[in-house]
Design a protein around this motif. Structure first.
Motif, PDB file in Angstrom:
ATOM      1  N   GLY A  71     -11.247  27.324   4.454  1.00 56.93           N
ATOM      2  CA  GLY A  71     -11.771  26.748   3.227  1.00 56.93           C
ATOM      3  C   GLY A  71     -10.969  27.207   2.027  1.00 56.93           C
ATOM      4  O   GLY A  71     -10.310  28.252   2.034  1.00 56.93           O
ATOM      5  N   HIS A  72     -10.989  26.388   0.961  1.00 55.50           N
ATOM      6  CA  HIS A  72     -10.247  26.636  -0.275  1.00 55.50           C
ATOM      7  C   HIS A  72      -8.777  26.895   0.066  1.00 55.50           C
ATOM      8  O   HIS A  72      -8.172  26.065   0.766  1.00 55.50           O
ATOM      9  CB  HIS A  72     -10.887  27.757  -1.067  1.00 55.50           C
ATOM     10  CG  HIS A  72     -10.570  27.704  -2.528  1.00 55.50           C
ATOM     11  ND1 HIS A  72     -10.791  26.583  -3.288  1.00 55.50           N
ATOM     12  CD2 HIS A  72     -10.029  28.632  -3.376  1.00 55.50           C
ATOM     13  CE1 HIS A  72     -10.409  26.811  -4.529  1.00 55.50           C
ATOM     14  NE2 HIS A  72      -9.943  28.047  -4.614  1.00 55.50           N
ATOM     15  N   SER A  73      -8.188  27.999  -0.365  1.00 57.97           N
ATOM     16  CA  SER A  73      -6.785  28.285  -0.045  1.00 57.97           C
ATOM     17  C   SER A  73      -6.636  29.357   1.025  1.00 57.97           C
ATOM     18  O   SER A  73      -5.543  29.910   1.216  1.00 57.97           O
ATOM     19  CB  SER A  73      -6.034  28.726  -1.313  1.00 57.97           C
ATOM     20  OG  SER A  73      -5.833  27.643  -2.178  1.00 57.97           O
ATOM     21  N   ARG A 112     -19.536  23.908   1.535  1.00 58.14           N
ATOM     22  CA  ARG A 112     -19.257  23.320   2.846  1.00 58.14           C
ATOM     23  C   ARG A 112     -18.801  24.408   3.795  1.00 58.14           C
ATOM     24  O   ARG A 112     -17.846  25.127   3.518  1.00 58.14           O
ATOM     25  CB  ARG A 112     -18.181  22.238   2.745  1.00 58.14           C
ATOM     26  CG  ARG A 112     -17.953  21.519   4.073  1.00 58.14           C
ATOM     27  CD  ARG A 112     -17.184  20.227   3.902  1.00 58.14           C
ATOM     28  NE  ARG A 112     -15.821  20.465   3.458  1.00 58.14           N
ATOM     29  CZ  ARG A 112     -14.730  19.984   4.083  1.00 58.14           C
ATOM     30  NH1 ARG A 112     -14.863  19.245   5.166  1.00 58.14           N
ATOM     31  NH2 ARG A 112     -13.534  20.219   3.612  1.00 58.14           N
ATOM     32  N   GLY A 113     -19.494  24.495   4.925  1.00 57.26           N
ATOM     33  CA  GLY A 113     -19.154  25.482   5.931  1.00 57.26           C
ATOM     34  C   GLY A 113     -19.696  26.854   5.595  1.00 57.26           C
ATOM     35  O   GLY A 113     -19.879  27.193   4.423  1.00 57.26           O
ATOM     36  N   THR A 161     -14.650  22.830  -0.761  1.00 56.49           N
ATOM     37  CA  THR A 161     -15.233  24.094  -0.306  1.00 56.49           C
ATOM     38  C   THR A 161     -16.194  24.672  -1.339  1.00 56.49           C
ATOM     39  O   THR A 161     -17.364  24.891  -1.036  1.00 56.49           O
ATOM     40  CB  THR A 161     -14.131  25.130  -0.004  1.00 56.49           C
ATOM     41  OG1 THR A 161     -13.144  24.565   0.846  1.00 56.49           O
ATOM     42  CG2 THR A 161     -14.737  26.363   0.664  1.00 56.49           C
ATOM     43  N   PHE A 162     -15.699  24.951  -2.543  1.00 59.60           N
ATOM     44  CA  PHE A 162     -16.501  25.597  -3.584  1.00 59.60           C
ATOM     45  C   PHE A 162     -16.804  24.614  -4.714  1.00 59.60           C
ATOM     46  O   PHE A 162     -16.011  23.716  -5.006  1.00 59.60           O
ATOM     47  CB  PHE A 162     -15.765  26.808  -4.144  1.00 59.60           C
ATOM     48  CG  PHE A 162     -15.674  27.967  -3.186  1.00 59.60           C
ATOM     49  CD1 PHE A 162     -16.740  28.853  -3.053  1.00 59.60           C
ATOM     50  CD2 PHE A 162     -14.544  28.169  -2.418  1.00 59.60           C
ATOM     51  CE1 PHE A 162     -16.675  29.919  -2.172  1.00 59.60           C
ATOM     52  CE2 PHE A 162     -14.459  29.227  -1.534  1.00 59.60           C
ATOM     53  CZ  PHE A 162     -15.538  30.106  -1.410  1.00 59.60           C
ATOM     54  N   TRP A 163     -17.954  24.848  -5.378  1.00 57.09           N
ATOM     55  CA  TRP A 163     -18.348  24.021  -6.514  1.00 57.09           C
ATOM     56  C   TRP A 163     -19.257  24.856  -7.404  1.00 57.09           C
ATOM     57  O   TRP A 163     -19.988  25.719  -6.900  1.00 57.09           O
ATOM     58  CB  TRP A 163     -19.089  22.776  -6.031  1.00 57.09           C
ATOM     59  CG  TRP A 163     -18.935  21.582  -6.943  1.00 57.09           C
ATOM     60  CD1 TRP A 163     -19.913  20.995  -7.714  1.00 57.09           C
ATOM     61  CD2 TRP A 163     -17.758  20.814  -7.150  1.00 57.09           C
ATOM     62  NE1 TRP A 163     -19.398  19.916  -8.389  1.00 57.09           N
ATOM     63  CE2 TRP A 163     -18.066  19.778  -8.067  1.00 57.09           C
ATOM     64  CE3 TRP A 163     -16.447  20.906  -6.675  1.00 57.09           C
ATOM     65  CZ2 TRP A 163     -17.140  18.851  -8.510  1.00 57.09           C
ATOM     66  CZ3 TRP A 163     -15.516  19.973  -7.110  1.00 57.09           C
ATOM     67  CH2 TRP A 163     -15.867  18.969  -8.005  1.00 57.09           C
ATOM     68  N   PRO A 202     -13.481  23.415   7.333  1.00 60.01           N
ATOM     69  CA  PRO A 202     -13.444  24.880   7.293  1.00 60.01           C
ATOM     70  C   PRO A 202     -13.784  25.512   8.641  1.00 60.01           C
ATOM     71  O   PRO A 202     -14.765  25.143   9.283  1.00 60.01           O
ATOM     72  CB  PRO A 202     -14.486  25.221   6.227  1.00 60.01           C
ATOM     73  CG  PRO A 202     -14.447  24.045   5.303  1.00 60.01           C
ATOM     74  CD  PRO A 202     -14.259  22.858   6.210  1.00 60.01           C
ATOM     75  N   GLY A 203     -12.927  26.429   9.080  1.00 56.84           N
ATOM     76  CA  GLY A 203     -13.088  27.095  10.358  1.00 56.84           C
ATOM     77  C   GLY A 203     -12.321  26.454  11.489  1.00 56.84           C
ATOM     78  O   GLY A 203     -12.250  27.008  12.587  1.00 56.84           O
TER      79      GLY A 203
END
Length: 255
Positions: A7-9, A37-38, A207-209, A246-247
Motif C-alpha cells: 500500500g501507498h509507497s 483499503r487493506g 490506500t490512505f485518505w 495491498p499485500g
C-alpha cells in the motif's frame, strides 16, 4: 524478482535473498490520514536487509514504523535525514543510517543501488529545519528497478533513472488534491515510457485518505490505478501493468 505492494509507497523487493523495503508505512494511520483499503501490513513486511527512504515527508519517512523494521536493517535515507531520525528515535536508529544524494551508490547484499533525482519538495515540513534531497532509487537487479519515490517529470529523467526493466511509479496521492511534484496517471505513463520499463507497478494511490473525507473526490482514491493502466496502453501498449492490491505480490523476470 518478487515484488510485494503493501500500500501507498511501501513495497518489498526481493532478489537472490536480498530484501529491500521502500518507504515503510506499516501502521494504519499517519497523523490525520488513515488506511482505507487493506489491513496494516503483516509483521513479515518489516523483515528486510535495508530500507530505502525517498524523502522526509511523514508518509514516506514514517518514524512510527521504524521500530517495526528488522533491527539490523540498514536505513538508506536522503542526506540530512539521519539528524531527524536521531532526534525522534535515538542513536539505535540513526547509527544505521546511510545518507545519500543523487548519484551516490550503495551495495546491499547482492544489489547495487543508486540514488537518483526526484522532482519533489524534500523538506520534512515547509517550516521544518529538517530538509534534504527528494530521491528515487535505481536498483541493479535482474530485473533492474526504478523506485520513483514522489516525483514529477523532469529533464534528464530518462538518462538518470533509465533504462530499467521495472518501474514502481506513483500515480496518485492520499487526499482530495494532487499538488506540485507528483505524477498523475497520464504523466506517470509518460515517466514509464521515458525510463524504458517493460513492466510497471502503480503505487501511491488507493490506500490512505484523510479522516472524515471519504466522500470528498473519491475519483482520486482508487481510480488512478485503472486510469494509469489505460494511459499506459495509449502511450506504449507493450508495457505490462501489474495492478496489485495491498499485500499482493508478483514475479518479474529479466527479459
Amino acid at each position: 524478482m518478487q515484488v510485494t505492494w503493501w500500500g501507498h509507497s511501501t513495497t518489498t523487493i526481493e532478489e537472490n535473498g536480498t530484501r529491500l523495503l521502500t518507504d515503510p508505512v506499516l501502521t494504519s494511520r499517519i497523523a490525520h490520514v488513515r488506511r482505507r483499503r487493506g489491513p496494516a501490513p503483516l509483521p513479515a513486511a518489516g523483515e528486510c536487509d535495508a530500507v530505502l527512504v525517498s524523502h522526509m515527508h511523514a508518509d514516506h519517512l514514517h518514524l512510527t514504523s521504524l521500530p517495526l523494521v528488522a533491527a539490523d536493517a540498514a536505513l538508506v535515507v536522503p542526506r540530512g535525514a539521519a539528524k531527524l531520525i536521531h532526534a525522534d528515535c535515538g542513536p539505535a536508529y540513526s547509527d544505521r543510517c546511510i545518507e545519500v544524494a543523487p548519484g551516490n551508490q550503495v551495495r546491499i547484499g547482492g544489489l547495487d543501488i543508486t540514488a537518483v533525482t526526484a522532482a519533489h519538495d524534500g523538506r520534512r515540513l515547509p517550516w521544518s529545519s529538517y530538509s534534504g534531497p527528494a530521491l528515487g532509487y535505481r536498483i541493479e537487479g535482474s530485473p533492474s528497478v526504478w523506485f520513483a519515490g514522489d516525483t514529477d517529470l523532469y529533464d534528464g529523467l530518462a538518462a538518470e533513472a533509465g533504462p530499467v526493466d521495472l518501474a514502481l511509479v506513483p500515480v496518485g496521492g492520499w487526499g482530495p488534491s494532487l499538488g506540485e511534484g507528483h505524477l498523475d496517471p497520464v504523466r506517470a505513463a509518460e515517466a514509464v515510457r521515458l525510463v524504458g520499463a517493460r513492466v510497471a507497478i502503480p503505487v501511491h494511490f488507493g490506500t490512505f485518505w484523510p479522516i472524515g473525507c471519504d466522500w470528498l473526490r473519491p475519483e482520486l482514491f482508487l481510480p488512478p490505478g485503472e486510469r494509469f493502466k489505460e494511459a499506459m496502453a495509449e502511450v506504449d501498449a507493450a508495457v505490462r501493468v501489474e495492478l496489485l492490491v495491498p499485500g499482493e505480490s508478483t514475479e518479474v523476470v529479466h527479459s
